[in-house]
Design an enzyme around this catalytic site. Sequence first.
Site, PDB file in Angstrom:
ATOM      1  CB  ALA A  10      -0.685  -0.131   1.263  1.00 32.86           C
ATOM      2  NE  ARG A  15      12.551   4.581   1.870  1.00 38.32           N
ATOM      3  CZ  ARG A  15      12.394   3.602   2.810  1.00 38.32           C
ATOM      4  NH1 ARG A  15      13.558   3.751   3.508  1.00 38.32           N
ATOM      5  NH2 ARG A  15      11.542   2.916   3.172  1.00 38.32           N
ATOM      6  CE  LYS A  22       8.899   0.268  -1.869  1.00 41.02           C
ATOM      7  NZ  LYS A  22       9.832   0.270  -0.777  1.00 41.02           N
ATOM      8  CB  THR A  78       4.548  -2.530   8.200  1.00 39.98           C
ATOM      9  OG1 THR A  78       5.158  -2.379   9.377  1.00 39.98           O
ATOM     10  CG2 THR A  78       5.355  -2.188   7.070  1.00 39.98           C
ATOM     11  CG  ASN A 384       0.949  -2.828 -46.474  1.00 44.55           C
ATOM     12  OD1 ASN A 384       1.605  -1.952 -46.905  1.00 44.55           O
ATOM     13  ND2 ASN A 384       0.830  -2.982 -45.294  1.00 44.55           N
ATOM     14  CE1 TYR A 385      -3.892   2.947 -44.718  1.00 44.61           C
ATOM     15  CE2 TYR A 385      -1.842   4.554 -45.029  1.00 44.61           C
ATOM     16  CZ  TYR A 385      -3.260   4.137 -44.445  1.00 44.61           C
ATOM     17  OH  TYR A 385      -3.914   5.027 -44.063  1.00 44.61           O
ATOM     18  CB  SER A 403      16.496  -5.850 -57.691  1.00 48.07           C
ATOM     19  OG  SER A 403      17.210  -6.729 -57.285  1.00 48.07           O
TER      20      SER A 403
HETATM   21  C1  UD1 Z   1      10.333  -2.603   6.897  1.00 48.82           C
HETATM   22  C2  UD1 Z   1      10.453  -3.072   8.253  1.00 48.82           C
HETATM   23  C3  UD1 Z   1      11.906  -3.097   8.430  1.00 48.82           C
HETATM   24  C4  UD1 Z   1      12.649  -4.182   7.537  1.00 48.82           C
HETATM   25  C5  UD1 Z   1      12.296  -3.846   5.874  1.00 48.82           C
HETATM   26  C6  UD1 Z   1      12.556  -4.921   5.195  1.00 48.82           C
HETATM   27  C7  UD1 Z   1       8.712  -1.979   9.822  1.00 48.82           C
HETATM   28  C8  UD1 Z   1       8.427  -1.129  10.693  1.00 48.82           C
HETATM   29  N1  UD1 Z   1       9.834  -2.088   9.113  1.00 48.82           N
HETATM   30  O1  UD1 Z   1      10.962  -1.146   6.775  1.00 48.82           O
HETATM   31  O2  UD1 Z   1      12.119  -3.775   9.755  1.00 48.82           O
HETATM   32  O3  UD1 Z   1      14.010  -4.437   7.665  1.00 48.82           O
HETATM   33  O4  UD1 Z   1      10.843  -3.500   5.900  1.00 48.82           O
HETATM   34  O5  UD1 Z   1      12.541  -4.604   3.969  1.00 48.82           O
HETATM   35  O6  UD1 Z   1       7.929  -2.971   9.287  1.00 48.82           O
HETATM   36  N2  UD1 Z   1       3.537  -0.688   3.554  1.00 48.82           N
HETATM   37  C9  UD1 Z   1       2.074  -0.497   3.410  1.00 48.82           C
HETATM   38  N3  UD1 Z   1       1.326   0.265   4.239  1.00 48.82           N
HETATM   39  C10 UD1 Z   1       1.816   1.015   4.982  1.00 48.82           C
HETATM   40  C11 UD1 Z   1       3.356   0.968   4.990  1.00 48.82           C
HETATM   41  C12 UD1 Z   1       3.967   0.202   4.308  1.00 48.82           C
HETATM   42  O7  UD1 Z   1       1.455  -1.493   2.818  1.00 48.82           O
HETATM   43  O8  UD1 Z   1       1.504   1.775   5.826  1.00 48.82           O
HETATM   44  C13 UD1 Z   1       3.960  -1.667   2.727  1.00 48.82           C
HETATM   45  C14 UD1 Z   1       5.024  -1.063   1.452  1.00 48.82           C
HETATM   46  O9  UD1 Z   1       4.088  -0.680   0.321  1.00 48.82           O
HETATM   47  C15 UD1 Z   1       5.972  -1.961   1.465  1.00 48.82           C
HETATM   48  C16 UD1 Z   1       6.107  -2.562   2.771  1.00 48.82           C
HETATM   49  O10 UD1 Z   1       4.972  -2.385   3.342  1.00 48.82           O
HETATM   50  O11 UD1 Z   1       5.944  -2.925   0.472  1.00 48.82           O
HETATM   51  C17 UD1 Z   1       7.502  -2.219   3.663  1.00 48.82           C
HETATM   52  O12 UD1 Z   1       7.222  -0.772   3.782  1.00 48.82           O
HETATM   53  P1  UD1 Z   1       8.642   0.036   3.516  1.00 48.82           P
HETATM   54  O13 UD1 Z   1       7.984   1.343   3.902  1.00 48.82           O
HETATM   55  O14 UD1 Z   1       9.443  -0.026   2.524  1.00 48.82           O
HETATM   56  O15 UD1 Z   1       9.422  -0.443   5.135  1.00 48.82           O
HETATM   57  P2  UD1 Z   1      10.798  -0.435   5.515  1.00 48.82           P
HETATM   58  O16 UD1 Z   1      11.029   0.969   5.994  1.00 48.82           O
HETATM   59  O17 UD1 Z   1      11.594  -0.797   4.318  1.00 48.82           O
HETATM   60 CA    CA Z   2      11.343  -1.360   2.259  1.00 44.19          CA
END
Ligand code: UD1
Ligand code: CA
Length: 456
Positions: A10, A15, A22, A78, A384-385, A403
């Site tokens: 989500a 970054r 992403k 997450t 063709n066209y 040719s």
């Molecule tokens: C996260 C972990 C980190 C781990 C790393 C591995 C947490 C807090 N941190 O960090 O410990 O080492 O992944 O790659 O879990 N996402 C959602 N909804 C949200 C936030 C994120 O669906 O509200 C999804 C993102 O789309 C992504 C994944 O969760 O696919 C990870 O999110 P991201 O922000 O990349 O986490 P990291 O900071 O990399």
């Molecule tokens: Ca990540």
Amino acid sequence: MKLKAIVLAAGEGTRMKSKLPKVLHKVCGQTMLKHIIDTVNNSDIEECIVVVGYEAEKVKESLSSEVKTVFQEEQLGTGHAVTMAYDNIREGTTVLVLCGDGPLITEKTLRAMIDYHRKEDLGATVLTADLPNPEDYGRIIRDAEGRLQKIVEEKDATVEEKSITEINSGIYCFDGSILRDVLPKLENNNIQKEYYLTDVLSVMHNMGLKTGIYKTENYEEVMAINYREQLADVEAIMRKRINGNHMKNGVTIINPGHTYIEKTVTIGMDTVIYAGAILTGNTVIGEGCIIGQNSRIENSIIGNGVEVQSSTIINSSVGDYTTVGPYAYLRPNSSIGKHVKIGTFVEVKNSKIDSYSSASHLSYIGDADVGKNVNIGCGVVFVNYDGKEKNRSVIGDNVFVGSNVNLIAPLIVRKDGYIACGSTITSEVPEGALAIARARQENKEGWVDKKGLLKK
Ligand code: UD1
Ligand code: CA
């Protein structure tokens, strides 16, 4: 015990500095999310639920209709993302959670982790690895017994914690009922004010529940993509993996670092692939072929013993022992027979060319059915066209086209016919006939001298 997977997808991925979410960025031609879902689907999982949020419609569109999604309106972390799938988390179920930005994970490692989790009867298991560069990942803090105490995010970590190289992959197994109990207990008192999924593990630890660590030696599998540089790193690893599998199966790849083959491509034994080849989609290449430098083959079927040199082939098929190029272009819906020669600067579109025919140089063959053993001379154009419609030409077996001939479609050239070079053919050529359609040559004797143009 039932096994379900939740894939977190989500987030926006700020970054990446991109307009595209992403998880829709591609690794070896396929979105990172699709790589993960494929791996999950190959791991005996009954149901895979994807949490979508940022550009949810776009992300959903990229998925096949069988994939179930839940919506996270605001990206509050997450842990919050997993809570969106709360109704799908049941007692008596093992729940595998993965992040949508780690496409290198393999079925083998997932299975080993799930087995470990079940064998040890754990409430939660986290997949970890030692990374040469652990920056940006959550760090694994172990207690005195070496058990998981907590996971600390880079942003919340002390200098000492940052020096730990064991990282959280973002991949976990949970016992369904324990996860249901713990998710509502999450708080967002951290630097990012997010509900961290990682806190589920420390909450469990504090409740005295059994959590575990499954550490993999294959650290590349847990590498995630937050920046474009990491996208390139992961792409290189995935490419190496795909090319390595082809080499194991008997394909020679001259310069694997510079050969781009998508996961979906099949290649026969003893085929040799040169640098710069790009093989994509549902391409199937036979045995003993040569795929020369900078050739691009997309969704096409190539027979055995075919040689393709610096050419582009899209949505087409090429029969055994045919040669293509250098610098030929087979556009969609072209079907080339066996032992055919498609030479330099020849373009073919929506045409069938039967076996033993040849177009060796500088021709355009569009919307045509060309028979067997036909010779198409240098510079022949299938016209063709007409400005409004595309029309077809039919060229019988054994026809010889000289040719620089224009063949104005719709047109039939019956078998065994000959067409004199320089002709513009507008009507049917009967079987075995010679067609000439050009001005007769006239020589004006002494003309240059008379005009005073003769060089002394
Ligand atoms: C996260 C972990 C980190 C781990 C790393 C591995 C947490 C807090 N941190 O960090 O410990 O080492 O992944 O790659 O879990 N996402 C959602 N909804 C949200 C936030 C994120 O669906 O509200 C999804 C993102 O789309 C992504 C994944 O969760 O696919 C990870 O999110 P991201 O922000 O990349 O986490 P990291 O900071 O990399
Ligand atoms: Ca990540």
